[in-house]
Structure formats: structure tokens, C-alpha cells
Design a protein around this motif. Sequence first.
Motif, mmCIF file in Angstrom:
data_model
loop_
_atom_site.group_PDB
_atom_site.id
_atom_site.type_symbol
_atom_site.label_atom_id
_atom_site.label_comp_id
_atom_site.label_asym_id
_atom_site.label_seq_id
_atom_site.Cartn_x
_atom_site.Cartn_y
_atom_site.Cartn_z
ATOM 1 N N ASP A 209 0.825 -1.213 0.000
ATOM 2 C CA ASP A 209 0.000 0.000 0.000
ATOM 3 C C ASP A 209 0.855 1.257 0.000
ATOM 4 O OD1 ASP A 209 -2.616 -0.549 -0.296
ATOM 5 O OD2 ASP A 209 -3.219 0.024 1.721
ATOM 6 N N ASP A 213 0.608 4.748 -2.393
ATOM 7 C CA ASP A 213 0.431 6.096 -1.866
ATOM 8 C C ASP A 213 1.620 6.987 -2.196
ATOM 9 O OD1 ASP A 213 -2.035 5.487 -0.784
ATOM 10 O OD2 ASP A 213 -1.178 4.797 1.120
ATOM 11 N N GLU A 216 1.414 8.171 -5.636
ATOM 12 C CA GLU A 216 0.140 8.872 -5.903
ATOM 13 C C GLU A 216 -0.557 8.287 -7.135
ATOM 14 O OE1 GLU A 216 0.993 13.039 -6.151
ATOM 15 O OE2 GLU A 216 1.048 13.274 -3.974
#
Length: 373
Positions: A209, A213, A216
Motif C-alpha cells: 500500500d 500512496d 500517488e
Amino acid sequence: MTTRFPFAQRLRTWLQTRLQTRLQIRLTARRAILTQAARMTVASLATYVFAEALGLPQAFWAVVSALIVTQGSLGGSLKAAFDRFLGSVLGAVYGGAVALALPHQGSVSSAVALVVAVAPLAVAAAHSAGFRVAPITAVIVLLSTTGATLGPLVFALDRILEVGLGCAIGLAASLLVAPARATRAARGQAARTARLLADQFDALGRLDDAAIDAAELPLATRRSLDRLEVLVAEAARERRSRLAAEADPGPLARTLLRLRHDAVVLRRATREVDLGPDLAGPWLSAAQAAALRLRAIAAALDARGHPPAEDPALADAIAAYRAAIDERRRRHLTRDLSIDGVGQIFWIAFSLDQLRRNLDDLAARAAEGVATG
């Protein structure tokens, strides 16, 4: 020189080749920018020449209109020309009518006339973006010193002629100077979106994950889809105006939107449950197969070729994931999981099937574009 210093000759040849290659890469990467710059330059120069030949008093308005209308695609130019001309006509006519009906020689009378002229057009502009230029045109007609000299009717007519000339030449430049079709641009944008989704599935397969992130990727994918939606609308205008006969990229965009939803659902599901080593392996294989399929379709979109219709690797990985679930149930290992955890494991299997169907649909939509393009 060549025989006495062979090393220097080879070095010079290598440097020349290297510089030429880098220059070609840079020019290729900036081709769209340079083409658009050339298109706008031609449009502005041609508009100025025609405006001077016709004796228009304020040729710069025609040139400004041509620059605004000359967009990156023909569909974008059509929309800009329609909005610019319609808004200018409405603003010039209404502003001229207000100037004739209301005397505005003093500060107070000018303020009243300005409110009467701007308020209704501002409402129209708030209702539809196509009327955004109307209040500006009305203000120019109402308050311009040139308008006071020529009279509001003559000034309004000149304004319409100047804007109309700029719109016409801007459209002609978009059509004649290295024309860019929105449908082709949409295929390229769809390819970029598919690669962003592939990057997401690569990270999802690793259950990483943080990488998603940090890069982006969800935001970049959303922005890419937004740009694709704009190009789809521009392509629709090209088809309605009979300026393009290629396949509608709308189904392509809708399928990519469903694939983005698949990525969101699978990310949420894998984040909320511990798959364990027995399910993590098949899940990784399925996610990597989906990423490879997306990149293959993206390459086909860029090359205007036919992508593979099916992907046995993804089907096999999904079958392996389901087999691992069955093995867990046979060994009663799901008893240690909560009801939500068991539901998430089965939901991943269902979502993987949906993902495979959406990927097949994406390949079919990409092939349609080749067949009709």
C-alpha cells in the motif's frame, strides 16, 4: 586526419550519433507542443493579414480569438469556436442594446447601465460555460471609448466580425496545419491510463500500500481518466461535424473506469484481510498477470494494433486462487477467520473474475478502434 587519428575520428562519430539520437528523442517528446505552437502561430498571422485586408478597426480582437480557438485537437477547436462566437454575439448584441437604451455619460448612469448589461449575462455564464465571454463582450461594447466614438451598433458589428474571422481562421488552422484528431489522442490517453492501472496492480500484488500512496497512483489515474473524458467529448464533436469517422472512444473510457473501480475494490479487500502464504502467492500471480495484460493493451493502443483477445495466465491465476480457497475450506482453516475476513477472501475471487471480464472488454474496445480507424 582519419588515418592518423582513428580514435579521434571514432569519438567524433560516436558523439555526433549520440547528439542526433538525443535530439530526435527530444523532438519526438515535444512534437505535440511544437506542432501546437506552429498551428497557433500560423493562425495568428493569417488572421492578422485577413483583418488588415478587410480593414477591421481592431484586428487584435480577431487575432486573440484565433489563438483561443486553436486548441490541441480539432474537437477542442470546434467547442472553443462555438463558445467564443456565440458568447461574443450575445454579449455584443445585448451590450449594444443596453448602450442605446440607457444613457451612460456620468458615473452613476454608467454604473446602472453596467449592472443591467452584466447581471443577466452573468446568470447565463453561470448556467453554461459557453456564455463566459458574453459579459466581457457586453462590458467592452458598453464602456469602450472606441464604442463611444463609432456608436454601439457599429462597434458591436465590428466586434462580431472580428471574433467571427478569428474563429473561422482558428478552425481552418486546426483543420489544415498538422490536424490532431481527438479520437487518436484519446487512444494515447487510454494507453497512459492503462499503464497507471498496471502500476497499481503490480503494487497490489505485492500487498504494498505504501508504494501506491508514495507514487500517488490513484490520483494520477483519476486525472488521466478526467483528461480522457475531455477527449471523448471532443471526439464526439468531431464525429457530429463529420470531420472524423473513427470509432467512438467512449466505450474505451467507460471500461477503464470500471477497471479503476476494480483496483479500488481489490485494494480495499486485500488491506482488510490477511491472505496468508497460501493465498498470497496466487493473488500475486493474478495481479501481475493483470498488470501484464494492461501493458500489452496499452502497447496495442499506442501502435494502433490488435491486443491479444484473451489471457490464459490471468485465468489460471484466478483458478489457482479459488483452488487455494477450497483447500483452506477442506482443511477447516477458515474457522479462525471472522465472518468479514471470510467474506473478503471470497469477494477477492469474485472481483478477480470481474477484473478478467473487464480486461477482455478493454481488449475488444481497443480492437474496435483498429478495425474502424
